[in-house]
Write a protein that holds these residues in place. Sequence first.
Motif, mmCIF file in Angstrom:
data_model
loop_
_atom_site.group_PDB
_atom_site.id
_atom_site.type_symbol
_atom_site.label_atom_id
_atom_site.label_comp_id
_atom_site.label_asym_id
_atom_site.label_seq_id
_atom_site.Cartn_x
_atom_site.Cartn_y
_atom_site.Cartn_z
ATOM 1 N N VAL A 44 0.850 -1.192 0.000
ATOM 2 C CA VAL A 44 0.000 0.000 0.000
ATOM 3 C C VAL A 44 0.883 1.238 0.000
ATOM 4 C CG1 VAL A 44 -1.997 -1.040 1.128
ATOM 5 C CG2 VAL A 44 -0.171 -0.085 2.518
ATOM 6 N N ALA A 45 0.388 2.262 -0.639
ATOM 7 C CA ALA A 45 1.085 3.548 -0.683
ATOM 8 C C ALA A 45 0.039 4.644 -0.736
ATOM 9 C CB ALA A 45 2.013 3.612 -1.893
ATOM 10 N N ARG A 46 0.493 5.860 -0.605
ATOM 11 C CA ARG A 46 -0.427 6.986 -0.679
ATOM 12 C C ARG A 46 -0.616 7.398 -2.134
ATOM 13 N NH1 ARG A 46 0.769 13.207 1.219
ATOM 14 N NH2 ARG A 46 -1.238 14.051 0.568
ATOM 15 N N ARG A 47 -1.880 7.622 -2.525
ATOM 16 C CA ARG A 47 -2.144 8.136 -3.873
ATOM 17 C C ARG A 47 -1.693 9.588 -3.976
ATOM 18 N NH1 ARG A 47 -6.384 5.081 -6.791
ATOM 19 N NH2 ARG A 47 -7.605 3.843 -5.285
ATOM 20 N N ALA A 179 4.819 3.488 8.873
ATOM 21 C CA ALA A 179 4.027 2.774 9.867
ATOM 22 C C ALA A 179 2.616 3.340 9.973
ATOM 23 C CB ALA A 179 4.718 2.838 11.225
ATOM 24 N N TRP A 180 2.472 4.646 9.740
ATOM 25 C CA TRP A 180 1.154 5.255 9.786
ATOM 26 C C TRP A 180 0.310 4.800 8.600
ATOM 27 C CZ3 TRP A 180 1.818 11.076 11.487
ATOM 28 C CH2 TRP A 180 2.469 11.113 12.723
ATOM 29 N N VAL A 181 0.914 4.755 7.431
ATOM 30 C CA VAL A 181 0.199 4.293 6.244
ATOM 31 C C VAL A 181 -0.209 2.830 6.423
ATOM 32 C CG1 VAL A 181 0.351 3.898 3.754
ATOM 33 C CG2 VAL A 181 1.385 5.950 4.764
ATOM 34 N N ALA A 182 0.686 2.026 6.966
ATOM 35 C CA ALA A 182 0.379 0.617 7.203
ATOM 36 C C ALA A 182 -0.749 0.468 8.216
ATOM 37 C CB ALA A 182 1.628 -0.108 7.689
ATOM 38 N N SER A 183 -0.740 1.297 9.261
ATOM 39 C CA SER A 183 -1.808 1.243 10.254
ATOM 40 C C SER A 183 -3.141 1.637 9.632
ATOM 41 C CB SER A 183 -1.491 2.165 11.430
ATOM 42 O OG SER A 183 -2.569 2.212 12.338
ATOM 43 N N LEU A 184 -3.124 2.671 8.805
ATOM 44 C CA LEU A 184 -4.353 3.101 8.132
ATOM 45 C C LEU A 184 -4.927 1.948 7.306
ATOM 46 C CD1 LEU A 184 -6.040 5.781 7.705
ATOM 47 C CD2 LEU A 184 -4.865 5.945 5.516
ATOM 48 N N LEU A 218 -5.396 5.628 -0.248
ATOM 49 C CA LEU A 218 -4.378 4.599 -0.433
ATOM 50 C C LEU A 218 -4.383 4.068 -1.862
ATOM 51 C CD1 LEU A 218 -4.986 2.659 2.904
ATOM 52 C CD2 LEU A 218 -3.109 4.260 2.415
ATOM 53 N N GLN A 219 -3.302 3.420 -2.203
ATOM 54 C CA GLN A 219 -3.133 2.905 -3.558
ATOM 55 C C GLN A 219 -2.744 1.429 -3.485
ATOM 56 O OE1 GLN A 219 -0.154 4.977 -5.863
ATOM 57 N NE2 GLN A 219 -1.374 4.790 -7.715
#
Length: 581
Positions: A44-47, A179-184, A218-219
Amino acid sequence: MLSRYSRLFHTVRYLKPGQIGWRLYYRLLRGRVSRQALAPLGPVARRRWADAWSAPAWMPSALLGEGKAGESKTGEREPGEWAFDFLGERGELGSAEDWNHPGKSKLWLYNLHYLDELCAQGAEERDARHRALVARWIDENPPLAGNGWEPYALSLRLVNLVKWLSGKAGQAGEPIPAAWVASLARQTQALSAQREYHILANHLFANGKALTFAGAFLQGEDAERWLRQGLAILDAEIPEQFLADGGHFERSPMYHATLMWDLADLIQLAECSGLPALEGRALAWRETLVRGLAWLEMMSHPDGEIGFFNDAAFGIGPALADVTGYAEQLGVVPEGEAASLITHAQSAAVVVRHAKASGYVALEWPEAGKALLDLAPVGPDYQPGHAHADTLSFELSLFGQRVLVNSGISRYGEDAERHRQRSTAAHNTVVVDGENSSEVWAGFRVARRARPGPVGIDTQAEGVTITGSHDGYRRLPGRVVHHREWGFQKGQLVVRDRLEGRFTRAEARFHCHAGVSLALQDPRHGELTLPDGRRLALAIEGGEAHVESASWHPRFGESHPSQCLVVAFAAPACSTAFRWA
């Protein structure tokens, strides 16, 4: 025991089969749900969005204090670094265990887990503290442990996190920690596995909004799945939950205002993300928002705040001015035809609006006079959880001041006070033989419920007469039907009640605002004095009145002493007249 089973039967019989099936699924297959919530996730990554999130804030900050707890000059204990004020009650987040503190109510803890603070007024001034707060939540709330992983709390927090991460946290060259993106992503997966199809209504709408926000932020393959799930919920629930006149089908002005803000958020999300799947739906969302704004304005008093029908209190949802301001920022401006499904009528003295689909009538006259009349069903049959036994109640404002008010709410839960605040006796309507017009119970349940009859609107040169009825008391031995008529003329309101059927005792109750004083000269005459000193004369026919101590609950955690005019019926028909200069 028989009464208990009868009440349960008359509650369950209205549920959709899917609600029962999903409830059984979540109870009996909890392990499977947990495995789905913890299923492995792909990358996962941020769009990359077209624009950063930027929207107004209506909620004041609940975060107290600036540093460690100590003593003030007055000797009182100062709030610690992580002290919060929710629902009129303070609490501190001193350790990880406090996220699920046994001494706090479920609702207070939910508010702690929402992280509304990230998007509160003046949030940009507290960015460092917010970063620390988010880090604490992630570190101290492992997956599926505690209140924060329940679906409604997940829904509200996910939206707040996406807004915040898309705004402040991604600016000034400060990268978002992986870690924040993963938690989201993990939180979104947990919500996806617990969508509230067993509850439906505003809970499922919140799930759909959150999945849409997270899927748009997310992407990856998982994000695309969450986005499809969220939009599928919204596609089904928006036309289901918003009635033709613009009102939300749970008929709570408080929740209606909250969902208006949600719709504005979805429109803003479409603009910020630039995703075609959202942009293609934005026009329909705008049309729903326009109709909903017209309904919210109709159901607000001259002071700009909502009327108290069903679960309603100040401060839980945005006020009319807040929602209107947000809509204007988005270019959503109600036009004359926006309220075309709210019927209008007019006499020389009074303007009448009838939201026929939802069942409410609003009357307005010069000098900031307004009355809101409840001729509505208690809510959707399959989810009346926020309903009160308030059929044929009404509220009245004169000269811009609230005069007659329904109870409001100060708490959720299943205790006696919650039950009292939902009762018929806490509203401006008629109580027959000490019973509720709808069988409200267990905090959020309704068994047999009042069904309103046809609404009559008769406009004449000198005024307007509104008529309605309900059959909520037909379940009693006397099979009573309550008929009510409101007669509005210049400087006068006459409320005429008629009970068709047999009864032992009946009383019409009129709750005064906490700032209004009530005095009787005799059992048939009296006067009300408004906060500005103006007076209303009372005259009663067909009954005798006395005054009872009561209470008004404009916000969670608040109770204000007030007075209630109680008119005991001496005959099947009784009238109460209010006259002002």
